[in-house]
Design a protein around this motif. Structure first.
Motif, PDB file in Angstrom:
ATOM      1  N   TYR A 151       0.963  -1.184  -0.096  1.00 27.16           N
ATOM      2  CA  TYR A 151      -0.045  -0.075   0.020  1.00 27.16           C
ATOM      3  C   TYR A 151       0.812   1.328  -0.017  1.00 27.16           C
ATOM      4  CZ  TYR A 151      -2.695   3.940   2.014  1.00 27.16           C
ATOM      5  OH  TYR A 151      -3.159   5.161   2.322  1.00 27.16           O
ATOM      6  N   PHE A 152       1.785   1.264   0.803  1.00 25.87           N
ATOM      7  CA  PHE A 152       2.743   2.358   0.965  1.00 25.87           C
ATOM      8  C   PHE A 152       3.611   2.582  -0.378  1.00 25.87           C
ATOM      9  CE2 PHE A 152       2.139   2.091   5.778  1.00 25.87           C
ATOM     10  CZ  PHE A 152       1.512   3.422   5.833  1.00 25.87           C
ATOM     11  N   THR A 153       3.976   1.405  -0.997  1.00 25.59           N
ATOM     12  CA  THR A 153       4.717   1.460  -2.192  1.00 25.59           C
ATOM     13  C   THR A 153       4.027   2.117  -3.328  1.00 25.59           C
ATOM     14  OG1 THR A 153       5.888  -0.426  -1.471  1.00 25.59           O
ATOM     15  CG2 THR A 153       6.035   0.135  -3.719  1.00 25.59           C
ATOM     16  N   VAL A 154       2.755   1.735  -3.431  1.00 27.48           N
ATOM     17  CA  VAL A 154       2.099   2.497  -4.714  1.00 27.48           C
ATOM     18  C   VAL A 154       1.397   3.483  -4.041  1.00 27.48           C
ATOM     19  CG1 VAL A 154       1.733   0.048  -5.406  1.00 27.48           C
ATOM     20  CG2 VAL A 154      -0.064   0.916  -4.013  1.00 27.48           C
ATOM     21  N   THR A 155       1.412   3.955  -3.061  1.00 25.65           N
ATOM     22  CA  THR A 155       0.579   5.430  -2.673  1.00 25.65           C
ATOM     23  C   THR A 155       1.449   6.174  -1.925  1.00 25.65           C
ATOM     24  OG1 THR A 155      -0.609   4.094  -0.782  1.00 25.65           O
ATOM     25  CG2 THR A 155      -1.907   4.398  -2.895  1.00 25.65           C
ATOM     26  N   PRO A 156       2.578   6.507  -2.496  1.00 20.54           N
ATOM     27  CA  PRO A 156       3.811   7.247  -1.546  1.00 20.54           C
ATOM     28  C   PRO A 156       3.249   8.667  -0.879  1.00 20.54           C
ATOM     29  CG  PRO A 156       4.012   7.602  -3.989  1.00 20.54           C
ATOM     30  CD  PRO A 156       2.876   6.422  -3.905  1.00 20.54           C
ATOM     31  N   GLN A 157       2.103   9.188  -1.304  1.00 20.60           N
ATOM     32  CA  GLN A 157       1.907  10.228  -0.788  1.00 20.60           C
ATOM     33  C   GLN A 157       1.035  10.007   0.547  1.00 20.60           C
ATOM     34  OE1 GLN A 157       0.484   8.708  -3.560  1.00 20.60           O
ATOM     35  NE2 GLN A 157      -1.837   8.362  -3.466  1.00 20.60           N
ATOM     36  N   ALA A 158       0.858   8.719   0.795  1.00 18.48           N
ATOM     37  CA  ALA A 158       0.397   8.414   2.323  1.00 18.48           C
ATOM     38  C   ALA A 158       1.343   8.582   3.034  1.00 18.48           C
ATOM     39  CB  ALA A 158      -0.227   6.956   2.153  1.00 18.48           C
ATOM     40  N   LEU A 159       2.705   8.376   2.823  1.00 16.31           N
ATOM     41  CA  LEU A 159       3.836   8.505   3.576  1.00 16.31           C
ATOM     42  C   LEU A 159       3.864   9.975   4.164  1.00 16.31           C
ATOM     43  CD1 LEU A 159       6.656   6.595   1.591  1.00 16.31           C
ATOM     44  CD2 LEU A 159       5.263   5.770   3.691  1.00 16.31           C
ATOM     45  N   ASP A 160       3.579  10.868   3.135  1.00 17.47           N
ATOM     46  CA  ASP A 160       3.677  12.512   3.592  1.00 17.47           C
ATOM     47  C   ASP A 160       2.647  12.454   4.732  1.00 17.47           C
ATOM     48  OD1 ASP A 160       5.744  12.883   1.963  1.00 17.47           O
ATOM     49  OD2 ASP A 160       4.464  13.320   0.242  1.00 17.47           O
ATOM     50  N   ASP A 186      12.334   3.191   1.423  1.00 15.12           N
ATOM     51  CA  ASP A 186      12.226   1.807   1.804  1.00 15.12           C
ATOM     52  C   ASP A 186      12.333   1.741   3.350  1.00 15.12           C
ATOM     53  OD1 ASP A 186      11.793   0.928  -0.580  1.00 15.12           O
ATOM     54  OD2 ASP A 186      14.151   0.267  -0.630  1.00 15.12           O
ATOM     55  N   MET A 187      12.985   2.616   4.058  1.00 18.65           N
ATOM     56  CA  MET A 187      13.172   2.823   5.566  1.00 18.65           C
ATOM     57  C   MET A 187      11.889   3.215   6.237  1.00 18.65           C
ATOM     58  SD  MET A 187      15.936   4.552   7.881  1.00 18.65           S
ATOM     59  CE  MET A 187      17.518   3.311   7.518  1.00 18.65           C
ATOM     60  N   ILE A 188      11.448   4.171   5.396  1.00 15.41           N
ATOM     61  CA  ILE A 188      10.165   4.984   5.987  1.00 15.41           C
ATOM     62  C   ILE A 188       8.865   3.881   6.013  1.00 15.41           C
ATOM     63  CG2 ILE A 188       8.387   6.628   5.831  1.00 15.41           C
ATOM     64  CD1 ILE A 188      10.634   8.511   4.528  1.00 15.41           C
TER      65      ILE A 188
END
Length: 487
Positions: A151-160, A186-188
């Protein structure tokens, strides 16, 4: 997720990579749970033998058999006296009484030690079944962790969005050690997933609901039973299998009824199978729904994978899993043929679960405009053997149904054993690919050299290989026996 972005591997899109990862994780989850259940079925009878009274007392019996006839008589007398004392109020414990009777004998201390160990050793089967339950939940957690990572890989905006409340994401030391932005991402992701997995089942539910609008309840066979499995796992790991206050507070009343805090929660084979079914359906449907949500153009691919999963469980006899997954598949499929396949598989499962409503539903099913396979399905579901076999013969002769379908397909179960079915199978020939190779070679596990079975260099740890498993262009052949790669 961007549907047009092309990865560094030419022609492969992010969506394709995502779909492959999610599908592979869901499939690996299936195989792990299936393997656990197979091991349980194979191992449990042997474990139960260890728990038998004969086996438990085997060391005591061996010691007893080594005694003289006179000593064995003394031992019988001691047992009788101890049993008589147990019937009196205020009498000492059985072990205290036994010690008083045998402590003066040369063999007394050794006998008491063996008796103590035999009586104190806990039964193996409950421990094994508890471990199996924990392993099944752990397999689901691996799947959940992988899905969150994707999920986080394909929606990187979710990390922000997730990092707004954090004062800093990396220390100076970490920034120096990171080689690139990709390494930092990757670490995040790893940290976000770790944080999620350290949370509770409720936290996981909230994550999928808030981020992807996926409700856990929609993917469970029995929502309350599924939640109980995770609570049971926590009790096994952290409280020795004894009901805790948290367990009694968090499970449905039907699971907490007549159970007091500190009571032992028994795990038997039926519980393990039920828990595995809950986890299987829930995990695979969650992966399917997430895949369809984040890679909409691969929705049909994920539904095809769900069909395969449903069929595998139908063959295995896990009918509750089939019922749940087929209902979901039919409800979301756009293609009519796919809908009907899910519906038929669900009818089969419901029949096996003794759902009497199925017959009326099948009788009302109009198959006149459908393919002969669905007409066959209706005959089989209604137990109409003769017309079913007639149609089956026709489909087999046209190549529409293969040899494996006829001997494995659960739909055909009502036909098997009938005179018409047996008459048909007697005329069938095993396909070419089913014939065993007549040439078997033995491979040295270290050198990969192949030897004939009569070669003097062959050892017990060499692997057996048929010529169908060997690539002639790369094979290393023994120079002594010079094996042939021809049939």
């Amino acid at each position: 997720m961007s549907q047009d972005h092309v990865s560094s591997e030419e022609g492969v899109t992010d969506a394709q990579i995502f779909a492959a990862h999610v599908s592979n994780m869901a499939d690996a989850f299936w195989w792990q749970i299936d393997a656990l259940l197979e091991v349980t079925d194979a191992a449990l009878p042997e474990i139960e033998k260890l728990d038998s009274s004969h086996k438990v007392m085997s060391s005591v019996s061996r010691l007893t058999s080594s005694l003289t006839e006179e000593s064995r008589e003394k031992l019988k007398t001691a047992f009788r006296k101890c049993e008589e004392r147990q019937q009196s109020d205020g009498s000492p414990s059985f072990m205290e009484s036994m010690w008083e009777e045998v402590k003066a004998e040369p063999w007394g201390p050794a006998y008491m030690m063996h008796l103590h160990e035999a009586l104190q050793r806990p039964p193996r089967a409950p421990m094994f079944l508890q471990s199996t339950t924990v392993s099944a939940v752990s397999a689901f957690e691996v799947l959940l962790s992988g899905l969150a990572s994707q999920y986080f890989t394909v929606t990187p905006q979710a990390l922000d969005a997730a990092s707004r409340d954090r004062e800093k994401e990396f220390s100076l030391r970490e920034l120096k050690e990171l080689g690139s932005i990709a390494d930092a991402i990757d670490m995040i992701i790893e940290r976000r997933v770790d944080e999620l997995m350290f949370g509770s089942f409720s936290d996981w539910r909230k994550f999928f609901l808030d981020r992807m609008k996926l409700k856990f309840e929609d993917f469970a066979i029995d929502w309350e039973a599924l939640k109980e499995v995770f609570q049971r796992r926590h009790v096994i790991v952290h409280n020795g299998g004894l009901a805790s206050r948290r367990y009694l507070r968090n499970v449905a009343p039907r699971f907490a009824a007549d159970i007091k805090e500190g009571a032992y929660l028994r795990v038997d084979p039926s519980y393990v199978n039920k828990a595995a079914s809950e986890l299987l359906a829930f995990g695979f449907l969650l992966a399917t729904a997430m895949g369809r949500k984040l890679a909409k153009e691969y929705s049909e691919f994920f539904l095809n994978q769900l069909q395969k999963f449903t069929y595998r469980n139908l063959v295995k006899g896990r009918y509750e899993v089939v019922d749940k997954c087929s209902a979901y598949g039919e409800s979301v499929s756009i293609d009519m043929s796919a809908q009907l396949i899910f519906r038929v598989n669900r009818w089969i499962a419901r029949q096996r679960l003794n759902d009497t409503a199925v017959r009326a539903e099948v009788e009302d099913w109009d198959v006149r405009a459908l393919s002969p396979r669905f007409q066959l399905a209706k005959h089989c579901l209604l137990g109409e053997v003769d017309p079913a076999v007639t149609l089956l013969r026709s489909l087999y002769s046209m190549g529409e149904i293969g040899f494996e379908d006829i001997i494995e397909w659960p739909l055909l179960e009502p036909l098997r054993g009938s005179d018409a079915y047996v008459a048909m199978t007697r005329t069938m020939e095993i396909p070419e690919g089913w014939h065993l190779s007549e040439v078997i070679l033995h491979e040295n596990p270290k050198t990969k050299t192949l030897h004939s079975r009569t070669c003097s260099l062959v050892q017990s740890n060499f692997r057996r290989k048929t010529i169908d498993q060997i690539d002639p262009s790369t094979a290393l052949l023994c120079k002594r026996c010079k094996p042939s790669l021809t049939r």
